[in-house]
Design a protein around this motif. Structure first.
Motif, PDB file in Angstrom:
ATOM      1  N   ASP A  17       0.762  -1.022   0.059  1.00  0.00           N
ATOM      2  CA  ASP A  17      -0.012  -0.114   0.098  1.00  0.00           C
ATOM      3  C   ASP A  17       0.828   1.170  -0.093  1.00  0.00           C
ATOM      4  OD1 ASP A  17       0.996  -0.180   2.451  1.00  0.00           O
ATOM      5  OD2 ASP A  17      -0.939   0.075   3.456  1.00  0.00           O
ATOM      6  N   GLY A  18       2.069   1.301   0.130  1.00  0.00           N
ATOM      7  CA  GLY A  18       2.954   2.126  -0.223  1.00  0.00           C
ATOM      8  C   GLY A  18       3.475   2.910   1.219  1.00  0.00           C
ATOM      9  N   CYS A  19       3.085   2.325   2.363  1.00  0.00           N
ATOM     10  CA  CYS A  19       3.499   2.620   3.427  1.00  0.00           C
ATOM     11  C   CYS A  19       4.978   2.115   3.909  1.00  0.00           C
ATOM     12  CB  CYS A  19       2.653   2.162   4.783  1.00  0.00           C
ATOM     13  SG  CYS A  19       0.891   2.644   4.698  1.00  0.00           S
ATOM     14  N   ILE A  20       5.784   2.801   4.623  1.00  0.00           N
ATOM     15  CA  ILE A  20       7.069   2.623   5.083  1.00  0.00           C
ATOM     16  C   ILE A  20       7.083   2.360   6.709  1.00  0.00           C
ATOM     17  CG2 ILE A  20       9.749   3.123   5.156  1.00  0.00           C
ATOM     18  CD1 ILE A  20       8.904   4.960   2.477  1.00  0.00           C
ATOM     19  N   TRP A  21       7.516   1.234   6.908  1.00  0.00           N
ATOM     20  CA  TRP A  21       7.568   0.944   8.443  1.00  0.00           C
ATOM     21  C   TRP A  21       8.872   1.069   9.014  1.00  0.00           C
ATOM     22  CZ3 TRP A  21       3.145  -0.657  11.245  1.00  0.00           C
ATOM     23  CH2 TRP A  21       1.876  -0.682  10.665  1.00  0.00           C
ATOM     24  N   VAL A  22       9.206   1.606  10.034  1.00  0.00           N
ATOM     25  CA  VAL A  22      10.612   1.600  10.652  1.00  0.00           C
ATOM     26  C   VAL A  22      10.539   1.260  12.006  1.00  0.00           C
ATOM     27  CG1 VAL A  22      12.583   3.087  11.015  1.00  0.00           C
ATOM     28  CG2 VAL A  22      11.123   3.541   8.943  1.00  0.00           C
ATOM     29  N   SER A  23      11.493   0.426  12.613  1.00  0.00           N
ATOM     30  CA  SER A  23      11.603   0.244  14.058  1.00  0.00           C
ATOM     31  C   SER A  23      13.053   0.341  14.329  1.00  0.00           C
ATOM     32  CB  SER A  23      11.215  -1.213  14.327  1.00  0.00           C
ATOM     33  OG  SER A  23      12.017  -2.290  14.059  1.00  0.00           O
ATOM     34  N   ASN A  24      13.175   0.684  15.635  1.00  0.00           N
ATOM     35  CA  ASN A  24      14.838   0.688  16.030  1.00  0.00           C
ATOM     36  C   ASN A  24      15.111  -0.110  17.354  1.00  0.00           C
ATOM     37  OD1 ASN A  24      13.963   2.046  18.449  1.00  0.00           O
ATOM     38  ND2 ASN A  24      14.585   3.892  17.808  1.00  0.00           N
ATOM     39  N   GLN A  25      16.286  -0.289  17.646  1.00  0.00           N
ATOM     40  CA  GLN A  25      16.710  -1.327  18.558  1.00  0.00           C
ATOM     41  C   GLN A  25      16.459  -1.047  19.915  1.00  0.00           C
ATOM     42  OE1 GLN A  25      17.597  -4.039  17.268  1.00  0.00           O
ATOM     43  NE2 GLN A  25      18.032  -5.056  19.145  1.00  0.00           N
ATOM     44  N   ALA A  29       9.920   2.981  19.540  1.00  0.00           N
ATOM     45  CA  ALA A  29       8.489   2.949  18.849  1.00  0.00           C
ATOM     46  C   ALA A  29       8.682   2.134  17.625  1.00  0.00           C
ATOM     47  CB  ALA A  29       8.101   4.426  18.522  1.00  0.00           C
ATOM     48  N   LEU A  30       7.503   1.814  17.012  1.00  0.00           N
ATOM     49  CA  LEU A  30       7.320   1.404  15.666  1.00  0.00           C
ATOM     50  C   LEU A  30       6.718   2.632  14.973  1.00  0.00           C
ATOM     51  CD1 LEU A  30       7.532  -0.923  13.465  1.00  0.00           C
ATOM     52  CD2 LEU A  30       5.038  -1.336  14.221  1.00  0.00           C
ATOM     53  N   ILE A  31       7.220   2.747  13.778  1.00  0.00           N
ATOM     54  CA  ILE A  31       6.778   4.082  13.057  1.00  0.00           C
ATOM     55  C   ILE A  31       6.227   3.660  11.578  1.00  0.00           C
ATOM     56  CG2 ILE A  31       7.430   6.309  11.943  1.00  0.00           C
ATOM     57  CD1 ILE A  31       9.661   6.287  14.288  1.00  0.00           C
ATOM     58  N   LYS A  32       5.020   4.043  11.358  1.00  0.00           N
ATOM     59  CA  LYS A  32       4.464   3.865   9.817  1.00  0.00           C
ATOM     60  C   LYS A  32       4.448   5.328   9.295  1.00  0.00           C
ATOM     61  CE  LYS A  32       0.058   2.471   7.817  1.00  0.00           C
ATOM     62  NZ  LYS A  32      -1.279   2.041   8.220  1.00  0.00           N
ATOM     63  N   ILE A  33       4.948   5.194   8.071  1.00  0.00           N
ATOM     64  CA  ILE A  33       4.962   6.650   7.218  1.00  0.00           C
ATOM     65  C   ILE A  33       4.103   6.006   6.057  1.00  0.00           C
ATOM     66  CG2 ILE A  33       6.467   8.275   6.017  1.00  0.00           C
ATOM     67  CD1 ILE A  33       8.789   7.244   7.665  1.00  0.00           C
ATOM     68  N   ALA A  34       3.003   6.864   6.017  1.00  0.00           N
ATOM     69  CA  ALA A  34       2.141   6.810   4.880  1.00  0.00           C
ATOM     70  C   ALA A  34       2.329   7.351   3.809  1.00  0.00           C
ATOM     71  CB  ALA A  34       0.633   7.255   5.155  1.00  0.00           C
ATOM     72  N   PRO A  35       2.026   6.992   2.309  1.00  0.00           N
ATOM     73  CA  PRO A  35       2.338   7.646   1.093  1.00  0.00           C
ATOM     74  C   PRO A  35       2.378   9.069   1.195  1.00  0.00           C
ATOM     75  CG  PRO A  35       0.993   5.639   0.736  1.00  0.00           C
ATOM     76  CD  PRO A  35       0.978   5.884   2.137  1.00  0.00           C
ATOM     77  N   ASP A  36       1.399   9.568   1.805  1.00  0.00           N
ATOM     78  CA  ASP A  36       1.182  10.921   2.038  1.00  0.00           C
ATOM     79  C   ASP A  36       2.044  11.708   2.837  1.00  0.00           C
ATOM     80  OD1 ASP A  36       0.248  10.633   4.422  1.00  0.00           O
ATOM     81  OD2 ASP A  36      -2.025  11.272   4.083  1.00  0.00           O
ATOM     82  N   ARG A  37       3.024  11.073   3.497  1.00  0.00           N
ATOM     83  CA  ARG A  37       4.119  11.397   4.365  1.00  0.00           C
ATOM     84  C   ARG A  37       3.366  11.543   5.621  1.00  0.00           C
ATOM     85  NH1 ARG A  37       8.465   9.640   1.948  1.00  0.00           N
ATOM     86  NH2 ARG A  37       8.802  10.777  -0.204  1.00  0.00           N
ATOM     87  N   SER A  38       2.403  11.311   6.284  1.00  0.00           N
ATOM     88  CA  SER A  38       1.736  11.289   7.499  1.00  0.00           C
ATOM     89  C   SER A  38       2.531  10.115   8.315  1.00  0.00           C
ATOM     90  CB  SER A  38       0.287  11.216   7.583  1.00  0.00           C
ATOM     91  OG  SER A  38      -0.013  10.036   6.898  1.00  0.00           O
ATOM     92  N   VAL A  39       2.508  10.339   9.633  1.00  0.00           N
ATOM     93  CA  VAL A  39       3.526   9.593  10.208  1.00  0.00           C
ATOM     94  C   VAL A  39       2.495   9.078  11.388  1.00  0.00           C
ATOM     95  CG1 VAL A  39       5.534   9.147  11.843  1.00  0.00           C
ATOM     96  CG2 VAL A  39       5.665  10.596   9.816  1.00  0.00           C
ATOM     97  N   HIS A  40       2.726   7.808  11.753  1.00  0.00           N
ATOM     98  CA  HIS A  40       1.900   7.181  12.954  1.00  0.00           C
ATOM     99  C   HIS A  40       2.984   6.480  13.649  1.00  0.00           C
ATOM    100  CE1 HIS A  40      -1.833   5.595  15.073  1.00  0.00           C
ATOM    101  NE2 HIS A  40      -0.928   4.838  15.477  1.00  0.00           N
ATOM    102  N   THR A  41       2.893   6.868  15.000  1.00  0.00           N
ATOM    103  CA  THR A  41       3.952   6.134  15.926  1.00  0.00           C
ATOM    104  C   THR A  41       3.248   5.294  16.775  1.00  0.00           C
ATOM    105  OG1 THR A  41       5.321   8.260  15.556  1.00  0.00           O
ATOM    106  CG2 THR A  41       5.699   6.616  17.600  1.00  0.00           C
ATOM    107  N   TYR A  42       3.486   4.189  16.955  1.00  0.00           N
ATOM    108  CA  TYR A  42       3.048   3.016  17.676  1.00  0.00           C
ATOM    109  C   TYR A  42       3.847   2.892  18.979  1.00  0.00           C
ATOM    110  CZ  TYR A  42       0.254   1.670  13.675  1.00  0.00           C
ATOM    111  OH  TYR A  42      -0.671   1.618  12.454  1.00  0.00           O
ATOM    112  N   LEU A  43       3.657   3.675  19.962  1.00  0.00           N
ATOM    113  CA  LEU A  43       4.682   3.666  21.078  1.00  0.00           C
ATOM    114  C   LEU A  43       4.371   2.480  21.905  1.00  0.00           C
ATOM    115  CD1 LEU A  43       4.007   7.279  22.245  1.00  0.00           C
ATOM    116  CD2 LEU A  43       6.209   6.251  21.222  1.00  0.00           C
ATOM    117  N   GLU A  44       3.223   1.882  21.724  1.00  0.00           N
ATOM    118  CA  GLU A  44       2.727   0.644  22.582  1.00  0.00           C
ATOM    119  C   GLU A  44       3.453  -0.694  21.894  1.00  0.00           C
ATOM    120  OE1 GLU A  44      -0.449   1.381  19.810  1.00  0.00           O
ATOM    121  OE2 GLU A  44       0.981   2.392  20.815  1.00  0.00           O
TER     122      GLU A  44
END
Length: 194
Positions: A17-25, A29-44
């Motif tokens: 769907d064009g989303c980019i998912w990023v996590s770190n060590q 957080a787990l971060i989802k960047i939508a195609p429109d560049r909006s960012v959703h952070t999953y702190l949980e």
């Protein structure tokens, strides 16, 4: 965005769907960047270490047997895996038409896709111990990486490859196996690509 200098990015993955998912060590957080560049952070979702997609379902997996299925809207649901305690870290996943194969610190486990509501986790009897990466080719051969090298499981027979069979190194990085469109296996080792 810059993160804590003592952390490093653990995964980056682009879903269909064009989303980019990023996590770190560092469990930030787990971060989802939508195609429109909006960012959703999953702190949980701090224990998620990688993202993979299969048949339009996005799976989030990681430490202590954590596995989630995520919808296109970004809602996620935990898949309660019935591991014996302590629950193993999940390092990688591969799929067949009816099963999910989990590469863990305790070996390979399988879960039937039809059982995701109430899954039973089955240990793969031939494979125990730390499995860092897993891939399944178009012929149904299961390839997996472990501390002794690369193995294939075909028709119940296991064959192991290491430096003496031509691998640049017997250490294969986590999530370091890939089957390409021509059914060719690619192996990412600590000393180069094979």
């Amino acid at each position: 965005k810059e993160t804590n200098q003592n952390s490093w990015l653990n995964t980056i993955y682009r879903t269909s769907d064009g989303c980019i998912w990023v996590s770190n060590q560092q469990d930030e957080a787990l971060i989802k960047i939508a195609p429109d560049r909006s960012v959703h952070t999953y702190l949980e979702l701090t224990s998620v270490r990688f993202v993979v997609e299969n048949e339009e379902i996005t799976y989030l997996a990681g430490e202590e047997g954590v596995l989630y299925a995520c919808s296109e809207e970004g809602d996620y649901q935990a898949i309660p895996l019935d591991f014996a305690l302590p629950k193993p870290d999940i390092f990688d996943m591969a799929f067949t038409s009816d099963s999910i194969f989990l590469a863990t610190e305790k070996g390979i486990f399988t879960v039937g896709k039809s059982q995701l509501i109430d899954p039973t986790v089955t240990p793969h009897l031939k494979v125990a111990g730390n499995v860092e990466s897993i891939a399944i080719d178009q012929d149904g051969v299961v390839w997996f990486a472990h501390p002794k090298g690369l193995s294939k499981l075909e028709k119940g027979e296991q064959v192991t490859f290491n430096r003496s069979q031509g691998l640049p190194s017997q250490y294969i990085v986590q999530r370091g196996l890939l089957i390409d469109a021509n059914n060719q296996l690619w192996v990412c080792t600590s000393k180069g690509l094979a």
